[in-house]
Design an enzyme around this catalytic site. Structure first.
Site, mmCIF file in Angstrom:
data_model
loop_
_atom_site.group_PDB
_atom_site.id
_atom_site.type_symbol
_atom_site.label_atom_id
_atom_site.label_comp_id
_atom_site.label_asym_id
_atom_site.label_seq_id
_atom_site.Cartn_x
_atom_site.Cartn_y
_atom_site.Cartn_z
ATOM 1 N N HIS A 440 -1.786 5.402 -2.847
ATOM 2 C CA HIS A 440 -0.446 5.410 -2.274
ATOM 3 C C HIS A 440 0.220 4.031 -2.331
ATOM 4 O O HIS A 440 1.406 3.878 -2.057
ATOM 5 C CB HIS A 440 -0.486 5.924 -0.824
ATOM 6 C CG HIS A 440 0.705 6.740 -0.449
ATOM 7 N ND1 HIS A 440 1.981 6.458 -0.902
ATOM 8 C CD2 HIS A 440 0.842 7.853 0.319
ATOM 9 C CE1 HIS A 440 2.831 7.342 -0.416
ATOM 10 N NE2 HIS A 440 2.170 8.213 0.322
ATOM 11 N N ASP A 444 3.976 7.119 -5.096
ATOM 12 C CA ASP A 444 4.574 7.694 -3.902
ATOM 13 C C ASP A 444 4.223 9.172 -3.810
ATOM 14 O O ASP A 444 3.932 9.815 -4.824
ATOM 15 C CB ASP A 444 6.101 7.539 -3.940
ATOM 16 C CG ASP A 444 6.508 6.092 -3.746
ATOM 17 O OD1 ASP A 444 5.672 5.308 -3.221
ATOM 18 O OD2 ASP A 444 7.641 5.730 -4.124
#
Lengths: 469, 245
Positions: A440, A444
Site C-alpha cells: 500500500h 493505492d
C-alpha cells in the site's frame, strides 16, 4: 588367440539364454561394440555387442539353441590374426555343431553340465562386469547402506528402521544388498514384535534423529527434510524433536519477515465466474495432452495477469529506496509448494511474448524442475509479479504475502460450483475467489481493486483478449 | 538414480515409435538422456517378437489387409501380440547397467508395477511363473516384451484398458493357445479408469518400482530432443490439435 564370445550373465536368476538371431555371419568384419547376436531369455531379447574389433571367425551355436550362461557361442579374431591358428579347445556338443545344424527346438539338457563349469571364462569379464552373489552370506555393512535404493531408504524412514537393524536383514540384492522386498519381508515379520529391533543390537538403541549443530555423518534414514515424519518415537522415547532449519527454510524465513516488515501489506478480494475458462480447458486439455502438453489453469491466470499488468503498469514494479521502478517486461513468478523441501517462487520470463501453449509447457517444466531441485539461479531471479495458487491444496481464499521487492501478488483458488444469480435466476456456476496482496506504500486501493477486477473480467470473458491482447 | 521422464506421444505410427525408441536408446547408452517411459497411441498393429511362430497367427494376410492391420517383426522377446486403441502401451527406456544388468528382475519389476497399479483399481493382478505378463483371474490383462541394446531396455508393456478384445482373435496371443484376454473395462465396467488416469497411475508405480525418487511429465518434443530427433516448435501442438478434428 581368438576371443571367446560367451553368453553373459543376464541376471541373478537367469541361468540360460537362447540364441535368437545372429546379426553377423561367420567371416564378417565387426567393429567394437557392434551388435553380434541377440540372446533371448524369458521375454527379453538382448543384443550382445562385440567386445573388440575383428572378424567373427566361428559361430559355435546355431539360432534357436538354448545354452547356459557363460557358454562360448562364437569366436572373434583380432585384425590381422590368422583363422584356425588355435583350434580353441571346444567343449560340448553344441560347439562342435556348426551353424547349419540343430534347427529343431533345443533340449537344453545335453549342453548343461560341461559348459556350466566353463562359466567364468576369461573373455566373460570383457563383456560384462562380473557381479552376482559372490559374497554369499548377505551381511550389509553400514557403508553399503548408502547404496540402498531410494525406495528402501524411504521405507526405512517411514517404518523407523535404523541402519543397525539393516545388518540383521538378509539381503538378496547385488552383493547381498538389502532390496525393497527383503525389507518388506523383514517388516512383515517384525510387525509381530512390538519393540524396535531390541534383539539385534542391545547396546545401540534406535538412533535419535537429533543431529547437533556439527553435521556429523547422519544415517541416510534421518536425512529427511523439514516436515517429513521422522523415526516414530518408541514408547517412552522423546516427545519432541529439534530439527535445525535447512538452508531453504532459513531463506524462506528471512524473505517472509522482510516482506512483512517492509511492504505495507493490504489485501482485497474479488470473484470470477470461471465457466468460460473451465469449458476452454475441458475442450483443449485432451487435445493438447495428445500432443504432449498438459494444460492447467495456471497459463490462463498468467495470461490474464499479463494483460491486466499492461493496462496497470504500476502493479508490475519494484520499490527502490524512494523511487518506483515500473517494468515493461513481464516475468511472472509462480509459487511452487514442495512438501518438506519448502516453498519456492520461480518465474516465467517474458510472458507477454508467449502463447498459451508455450506458457502451459513452461509452467509444467518450471514446476517439475522446482520440485526436483533442478532450478537454475536465473529461474528465481528477475521476477516482476507473482501468482500463488492455494487452490491446488483446496483453499477457497487466501491473503498472500508479496514476493518482495515486487509490489503485488495475485492469489487464485479452488474453483467451486456455487449458486449465483444470473438474470434473476439462481444458477450453479464454477466460481473462483481471487485475491491480491499489494504494497500500500505504492499501490493505492483503487488501483489494486481495478487491477483485480480486470483479471477476473479477462477470466470471465476470454473474448476480451481480442480487445486487450 | 534420477527422475523418470514420462511422455505421452499421442498418435504414433508403429514404425515411428520404434525409430524414436532406437534413437532414445542410443542417447541413453551414451549418457545424453535419462530413463524414459513413453506412451504411444498406436493404430491397430500386430507385432511378432523373436520367439514368434507362424502358427500363432490365426488370420490370413488378406483379412489383415482388409482390416488395415500391419504386421511388424521386432527384436523383442515374446511371440505375436496386438496393439491398438484402448490399450496402454508403455515403452520403457531404462539403463539396466545401473540396475545390476538383471533382466529377470527388470521383467518382474514391470510386472510388479502393473500389479500394484491394478491394485489401485481394486483388481488382484498376478504374475504366473513361466507365463510372463499380468493376469487377473486366469485371464491376461497385460503383455510384456522387452529388448535390450547396450544394456538399455526398450519396448515394454501393453495394458488392456478398454480395447476391442476381438482383435486378439486374430492371433494366439503370446503363442499361448486357448488363452482368454481381458481388460480393465471388462473387469470394472464404468468404474474402469480412463487411459489418461491409467497413464498417471502406471507412471507413478513404475517410477517407484524402478527406484526413481521422482517422475515427471515431459513433452513428446522433449523426448525427441533428447533422442536427437528434430523437434517442432510449440505452435505445432495447436496445429495438430486443430487438424485432429
Amino acid at each position: 588367440m581368438p576371443i571367446s564370445i560367451v553368453v553373459p550373465q543376464l541376471g541373478e536368476s537367469v541361468a540360460e539364454g537362447t540364441v535368437a538371431r545372429w546379426l553377423k555371419a561367420q567371416g564378417d568384419r565387426v567393429r567394437k561394440e557392434e551388435p553380434l547376436v541377440e540372446i533371448q531369455t524369458d521375454k527379453i531379447n538382448v543384443e550382445i555387442p562385440s567386445p573388440a574389433e575383428g572378424t567373427l571367425s566361428r559361430i559355435l551355436v546355431a539360432e534357436g539353441i538354448t545354452v547356459l550362461v557363460g557358454t562360448e557361442i562364437a569366436q572373434l579374431l583380432a585384425p590381422g590374426e590368422v583363422a584356425g591358428a588355435t583350434p580353441g579347445a571346444s567343449v560340448g556338443a553344441s560347439s562342435a555343431a556348426p551353424t547349419s545344424s540343430a534347427v529343431s527346438r533345443p533340449a537344453p539338457e545335453p549342453v548343461a553340465a560341461t559348459q556350466a563349469a566353463a562359466a567364468p571364462a576369461p573373455a566373460y569379464a570383457s563383456l560384462v562386469a562380473p557381479q552376482g552373489p559372490s559374497h554369499g552370506n548377505g551381511g550389509t555393512s553400514l557403508a553399503e547402506a548408502r547404496n540402498l535404493s531410494p525406495a528402501v531408504r524411504r521405507i526405512m524412514r517411514e517404518q523407523g528402521v535404523g541402519a543397525d537393524e539393516l545388518s540383521v536383514i538378509r539381503g538378496s540384492g547385488i552383493a547381498g544388498r538389502v532390496t525393497r522386498d527383503d525389507l518388506l519381508g523383514y517388516l512383515a515379520q517384525r510387525g509381530a514384535r512390538p519393540a524396535v529391533a531390541g534383539t539385534s543390537a542391545p547396546g545401540a538403541p534406535v538412533p535419535v534423529p537429533m543431529p547437533g549443530p556439527t553435521p556429523g555423518p547422519m544415517p541416510p534414514a534421518s536425512r529427511a527434510g523439514y516436515l517429513a515424519p521422522q523415526v516414530a518415537p518408541a514408547a517412552g522415547g522423546p516427545r519432541e524433536e529439534v530439527i535445525p532449519f535447512t538452508k531453504v527454510r532459513k531463506l524462506i524465513a528471512e524473505n517472509m519477515v522482510r516482506a512483512k516488515h517492509t511492504a505495507a501489506h493490504t489485501h482485497c478480494f474479488d470473484e470470477a465466474d470461471m465457466s468460460a475458462i473451465v469449458a476452454l480447458k475441458r475442450e483443449w486439455s485432451p487435445k493438447l495432452e495428445a500432443q504432449g502438453v498438459k494444460l492447467t489453469y495456471m497459463p490462463f491466470f498468467i495470461k490474464a495477469s499479463v494483460l491486466a499488468l499492461r493496462e496497470f503498469p504500476w502493479v508490475n514494479g519494484e520499490v527502490k529506496g524512494e523511487t518506483m521502478v515500473v517494468k515493461r517486461y513481464y516475468n511472472i513468478g509462480m509459487a511452487v509448494g514442495r512438501d518438506d523441501k519448502g516453498l519456492i517462487v520461480p518465474n516465467l520470463k517474458d510472458c507477454d511474448r508467449k502463447n498459451l501453449v508455450q506458457l502451459a509447457a513452461e509452467v509444467n517444466d518450471l514446476a517439475t524442475r522446482a520440485r526436483n531441485d533442478r532450478l537454475k539461479p536465473d529461474d528465481i531471479m528477475g521476477g516482476t509479479f507473482s501468482i500463488t495458487n492455494a487452490g491446488v491444496y483446496g483453499a477457497i481464499n487466501s491473503s498472500p504475502v508479496i514476493n518482495v521487492p515486487e509490489v503485488a501478488i495475485l492469489g487464485v483458488h479452488r474453483i467451486v460450483e456455487r449458486a449465483v444469480v444470473r438474470d434473476g435466476q439462481i444458477v450453479a456456476r464454477p466460481m473462483m475467489n481471487a485475491s491480491i496482496g499489494f504494497d500500500h506504500r505504492v499501490v493505492d486501493g483503487e488501483l489494486a481493486v481495478k487491477f483485480l477486477r480486470r483479471v477476473c473480467e479477462l477470466l470471465e470473458r476470454p473474448e476480451l483478449l481480442w480487445f486487450y491482447a | 538414480m534420477t527422475t523418470l521422464s514420462v511422455a505421452h506421444l499421442g498418435p504414433t505410427a508403429y514404425r515411428d515409435g520404434l525409430a524414436l525408441q532406437e534413437s532414445l536408446v542410443r542417447a541413453r547408452a551414451e549418457g545424453g538422456a535419462g530413463d524414459w517411459l513413453l506412451y504411444p497411441d498406436h493404430p491397430p498393429v500386430l507385432t511378432v517378437g523373436r520367439s514368434g511362430s507362424p502358427g500363432s497367427l490365426r488370420s490370413d494376410p488378406e483379412t489383415l489387409r482388409r482390416l488395415g492391420i500391419e504386421v511388424f517383426e521386432v527384436a523383442r522377446g515374446g511371440d505375436f501380440t496386438w496393439h491398438g486403441p484402448g490399450q496402454l502401451v508403455g515403452y520403457v527406456i531404462c539403463d539396466l547397467s545401473k540396475r545390476g544388468r538383471d533382466l529377470r528382475r527388470f521383467l518382474r519389476d514391470l510386472e510388479g508395477c502393473l500389479i500394484s497399479a491394478l491394485g489401485e483399481w481394486g483388481l488382484a493382478g498376478e504374475a504366473v511363473p513361466g507365463r510372463t505378463g499380468v493376469w487377473v483371474g486366469g485371464e491376461k490383462i497385460a503383455s510384456l516384451g522387452v529388448a535390450v541394446r547396450r544394456w538399455v531396455s526398450y519396448h515394454g508393456f501393453a495394458l488392456n484398458v478398454a480395447p476391442d478384445l476381438g482383435f486378439f482373435d486374430l492371433i494366439h496371443p503370446c503363442g499361448l493357445r486357448g488363452i482368454q484376454m481381458t481388460s480393465l473395462a471388462s473387469k470394472l465396467g464404468p468404474a474402469a479408469p480412463t487411459l489418461a488416469e491409467a497413464r498417471e497411475v502406471v507412471a507413478r508405480n513404475l517410477a517407484e518400482r524402478l527406484g526413481h525418487p521422482a517422475w515427471r511429465w515431459e513433452t513428446a518434443d522433449e523426448a525427441r530432443r533428447q533422442a536427437g530427433v528434430a523437434t517442432t516448435d510449440m505452435r505445432e501442438p495447436v496445429r495438430a490439435a486443430l487438424n485432429h478434428r
